[in-house]
Design a protein around this motif. Structure first.
Motif, PDB file in Angstrom:
ATOM      1  N   ILE A 232       0.837  -1.192   0.000  1.00  0.00           N
ATOM      2  CA  ILE A 232       0.000   0.000   0.000  1.00  0.00           C
ATOM      3  C   ILE A 232       0.878   1.250   0.000  1.00  0.00           C
ATOM      4  CG2 ILE A 232      -1.916  -1.140   1.149  1.00  0.00           C
ATOM      5  CD1 ILE A 232      -1.034   0.075   3.755  1.00  0.00           C
ATOM      6  N   THR A 233       0.302   2.375  -0.344  1.00  0.00           N
ATOM      7  CA  THR A 233       1.068   3.618  -0.493  1.00  0.00           C
ATOM      8  C   THR A 233       0.876   4.542   0.710  1.00  0.00           C
ATOM      9  OG1 THR A 233      -0.739   4.809  -1.580  1.00  0.00           O
ATOM     10  CG2 THR A 233       0.697   3.468  -2.984  1.00  0.00           C
ATOM     11  N   GLY A 234       1.752   5.529   0.794  1.00  0.00           N
ATOM     12  CA  GLY A 234       1.642   6.510   1.853  1.00  0.00           C
ATOM     13  C   GLY A 234       0.365   7.303   1.775  1.00  0.00           C
ATOM     14  N   GLU A 235      -0.145   7.514   0.556  1.00  0.00           N
ATOM     15  CA  GLU A 235      -1.389   8.277   0.396  1.00  0.00           C
ATOM     16  C   GLU A 235      -2.587   7.542   0.985  1.00  0.00           C
ATOM     17  OE1 GLU A 235       0.807   7.743  -1.959  1.00  0.00           O
ATOM     18  OE2 GLU A 235       1.592   9.787  -2.295  1.00  0.00           O
ATOM     19  N   GLU A 236      -2.501   6.216   1.091  1.00  0.00           N
ATOM     20  CA  GLU A 236      -3.621   5.442   1.623  1.00  0.00           C
ATOM     21  C   GLU A 236      -3.644   5.401   3.146  1.00  0.00           C
ATOM     22  OE1 GLU A 236      -4.472   1.945  -1.556  1.00  0.00           O
ATOM     23  OE2 GLU A 236      -2.406   2.085  -0.834  1.00  0.00           O
ATOM     24  N   LEU A 237      -2.552   5.761   3.794  1.00  0.00           N
ATOM     25  CA  LEU A 237      -2.463   5.644   5.248  1.00  0.00           C
ATOM     26  C   LEU A 237      -3.452   6.533   5.996  1.00  0.00           C
ATOM     27  CD1 LEU A 237       1.371   5.237   5.812  1.00  0.00           C
ATOM     28  CD2 LEU A 237      -0.404   3.495   5.948  1.00  0.00           C
ATOM     29  N   PRO A 238      -3.638   7.806   5.604  1.00  0.00           N
ATOM     30  CA  PRO A 238      -4.639   8.607   6.333  1.00  0.00           C
ATOM     31  C   PRO A 238      -6.027   7.975   6.310  1.00  0.00           C
ATOM     32  CG  PRO A 238      -3.269  10.022   4.987  1.00  0.00           C
ATOM     33  CD  PRO A 238      -2.942   8.611   4.601  1.00  0.00           C
ATOM     34  N   TYR A 239      -6.409   7.361   5.178  1.00  0.00           N
ATOM     35  CA  TYR A 239      -7.697   6.670   5.079  1.00  0.00           C
ATOM     36  C   TYR A 239      -7.749   5.494   6.040  1.00  0.00           C
ATOM     37  CZ  TYR A 239     -10.890   3.123   3.207  1.00  0.00           C
ATOM     38  OH  TYR A 239     -11.830   2.147   3.071  1.00  0.00           O
ATOM     39  N   LEU A 240      -6.644   4.752   6.137  1.00  0.00           N
ATOM     40  CA  LEU A 240      -6.594   3.601   7.027  1.00  0.00           C
ATOM     41  C   LEU A 240      -6.650   4.027   8.486  1.00  0.00           C
ATOM     42  CD1 LEU A 240      -3.886   1.488   5.176  1.00  0.00           C
ATOM     43  CD2 LEU A 240      -6.349   1.132   5.185  1.00  0.00           C
ATOM     44  N   ASP A 241      -6.035   5.154   8.818  1.00  0.00           N
ATOM     45  CA  ASP A 241      -6.086   5.657  10.191  1.00  0.00           C
ATOM     46  C   ASP A 241      -7.523   5.953  10.604  1.00  0.00           C
ATOM     47  OD1 ASP A 241      -3.383   5.463  10.527  1.00  0.00           O
ATOM     48  OD2 ASP A 241      -2.954   7.543  10.029  1.00  0.00           O
ATOM     49  N   SER A 242      -8.301   6.523   9.674  1.00  0.00           N
ATOM     50  CA  SER A 242      -9.692   6.840  10.008  1.00  0.00           C
ATOM     51  C   SER A 242     -10.513   5.579  10.200  1.00  0.00           C
ATOM     52  CB  SER A 242     -10.315   7.710   8.906  1.00  0.00           C
ATOM     53  OG  SER A 242     -10.442   6.983   7.690  1.00  0.00           O
ATOM     54  N   ILE A 243     -10.221   4.537   9.427  1.00  0.00           N
ATOM     55  CA  ILE A 243     -10.922   3.260   9.588  1.00  0.00           C
ATOM     56  C   ILE A 243     -10.545   2.619  10.916  1.00  0.00           C
ATOM     57  CG2 ILE A 243     -11.173   0.912   8.689  1.00  0.00           C
ATOM     58  CD1 ILE A 243     -12.616   2.982   7.056  1.00  0.00           C
ATOM     59  N   GLU A 244      -9.258   2.713  11.282  1.00  0.00           N
ATOM     60  CA  GLU A 244      -8.772   2.074  12.498  1.00  0.00           C
ATOM     61  C   GLU A 244      -9.433   2.655  13.739  1.00  0.00           C
ATOM     62  OE1 GLU A 244      -4.467   1.023  14.619  1.00  0.00           O
ATOM     63  OE2 GLU A 244      -4.610   2.597  13.106  1.00  0.00           O
ATOM     64  N   ALA A 245      -9.824   3.926  13.675  1.00  0.00           N
ATOM     65  CA  ALA A 245     -10.418   4.568  14.843  1.00  0.00           C
ATOM     66  C   ALA A 245     -11.812   4.044  15.145  1.00  0.00           C
ATOM     67  CB  ALA A 245     -10.483   6.078  14.629  1.00  0.00           C
ATOM     68  N   VAL A 246     -12.486   3.460  14.151  1.00  0.00           N
ATOM     69  CA  VAL A 246     -13.857   3.004  14.344  1.00  0.00           C
ATOM     70  C   VAL A 246     -13.958   1.861  15.344  1.00  0.00           C
ATOM     71  CG1 VAL A 246     -15.865   2.001  13.224  1.00  0.00           C
ATOM     72  CG2 VAL A 246     -14.577   3.836  12.090  1.00  0.00           C
ATOM     73  N   PRO A 247     -13.203   0.743  15.166  1.00  0.00           N
ATOM     74  CA  PRO A 247     -13.335  -0.326  16.157  1.00  0.00           C
ATOM     75  C   PRO A 247     -12.837   0.089  17.531  1.00  0.00           C
ATOM     76  CG  PRO A 247     -11.591  -0.820  14.573  1.00  0.00           C
ATOM     77  CD  PRO A 247     -12.333   0.369  14.049  1.00  0.00           C
ATOM     78  N   ALA A 248     -11.896   1.042  17.607  1.00  0.00           N
ATOM     79  CA  ALA A 248     -11.403   1.483  18.904  1.00  0.00           C
ATOM     80  C   ALA A 248     -12.515   2.127  19.717  1.00  0.00           C
ATOM     81  CB  ALA A 248     -10.256   2.471  18.709  1.00  0.00           C
ATOM     82  N   VAL A 249     -13.416   2.837  19.041  1.00  0.00           N
ATOM     83  CA  VAL A 249     -14.555   3.453  19.714  1.00  0.00           C
ATOM     84  C   VAL A 249     -15.664   2.429  19.912  1.00  0.00           C
ATOM     85  CG1 VAL A 249     -16.360   5.204  19.525  1.00  0.00           C
ATOM     86  CG2 VAL A 249     -14.015   5.739  18.806  1.00  0.00           C
ATOM     87  N   ASP A 250     -15.883   1.613  18.908  1.00  0.00           N
ATOM     88  CA  ASP A 250     -17.011   0.690  18.923  1.00  0.00           C
ATOM     89  C   ASP A 250     -16.840  -0.412  19.959  1.00  0.00           C
ATOM     90  OD1 ASP A 250     -19.523   0.145  17.825  1.00  0.00           O
ATOM     91  OD2 ASP A 250     -18.700  -1.494  16.626  1.00  0.00           O
ATOM     92  N   ILE A 251     -15.585  -0.654  20.386  1.00  0.00           N
ATOM     93  CA  ILE A 251     -15.347  -1.727  21.344  1.00  0.00           C
ATOM     94  C   ILE A 251     -16.006  -1.413  22.678  1.00  0.00           C
ATOM     95  CG2 ILE A 251     -13.215  -0.800  22.361  1.00  0.00           C
ATOM     96  CD1 ILE A 251     -13.920  -4.474  21.419  1.00  0.00           C
TER      97      ILE A 251
END
Length: 275
Positions: free
Chosen positions: A229-248
């Motif tokens: 994956i590319t560096g440009e995709e990382l900000p998108y992945l960070d936003s996805i990662e925050a969802v389960p952290a809250v949803d837990i």
């Protein structure tokens, strides 16, 4: 749980329900194609068999077979009791133990069964399987063997899956649906089992577009395998990662997380072996 009668009438009623469920699966090509894929990849191994069973296996299943399975498998050493809320652990244990004892479910002291860990992975075979149906769409699944649920690399694969086909900003969705308009439903998936796994892509498209769509999927898989994956995709992945952290924080997700730890890894809430 402790004293089911498994009556013949109940067995016949549920048999009809399962047969209807199989019929519903057969009427949904996007569902049936995944069973076809598992059979093609793993053959006669347990992972290659449909969870629902077959019309033949359900139609011939007897009450005595079901009852023997119930008596053999539904034992205290195999039960996980989950409770959430403002509770006292010792009180919950006492109440559960009392209920089980009154039902004759605790004949003697016993230790929990060990966590079910993977053994030798089933041999995966390559090839093409085709299920012909008079439908408007072709339902395509392209998959490869993946990672077991205890493999530490599954976390990296989870991130890769999100970037590749796990949402509306993913590569597959953008290329196949948004840019080219070739499909409505397109996604990648990662499944993890005790001793192996699967990583794949699903697309539903017009039959005339199958070759183009398959070519794009193969190109995408080859590209992500070669370059990641590319560096440009990382900000998108960070936003996805925050969802389960809250949803837990939700009780249902917290219980599901604990269920995985106890059943599959043998861990308690403190990370030690469950007792």
């Amino acid at each position: 749980l402790t004293s089911s009668l498994v009556t013949p009438a109940d067995v016949e009623s549920e048999r009809n329900v399962v047969l209807e469920e199989i019929a519903m699966r057969d009427d949904d090509p996007s569902d049936a194609v995944h069973d076809l894929l598992a059979e093609r990849m793993w053959g006669s191994a347990p992972l290659g068999r449909p969870i629902l069973g077959t019309v033949k296996s359900i139609a011939t299943l007897s009450r005595s077979v079901i009852n023997r399975y119930y008596k053999r498998k539904y034992r205290p050493s195999r039960v996980v009791v989950a409770a959430a809320g403002n509770l006292d652990h010792a009180t919950v244990v006492r109440l559960v133990r009392g209920a089980f004892e009154r039902a004759g479910f605790l004949a003697d002291e016993m230790e929990p069964d060990p966590a079910r860990m993977g053994g030798r992975p089933p041999r995966a075979t390559s090839g093409v399987a085709l299920l012909e149906r008079p439908t408007e769409q072709a339902n395509l699944v392209l998959a490869v063997p993946g990672l077991a649920r205890t493999d530490d690399r599954r976390f990296a694969l989870g991130v890769l899956n999100v970037a590749f086909g796990g949402g509306m900003s993913s590569r597959l969705f953008q290329e196949i649906r948004e840019k080219r308009g070739l499909a409505y439903s397109v996604y990648s998936f990662a499944s993890h089992y005790a001793d192996t796994g699967m990583f794949g892509v699903y697309v539903g498209c017009h039959p005339a577009k199958v070759d183009i769509v398959l070519g794009l999927c193969r190109e995408g898989l080859a590209d992500v395998a070669d370059r990641g994956i590319t560096g440009e995709e990382l900000p998108y992945l960070d936003s996805i990662e925050a969802v389960p952290a809250v949803d837990i924080d939700s009780r249902s997700n917290a219980l599901r997380s604990g269920q995985f730890d106890v059943i599959h890894l043998g861990l308690g809430a403190d990370g030690h072996t469950a007792s």
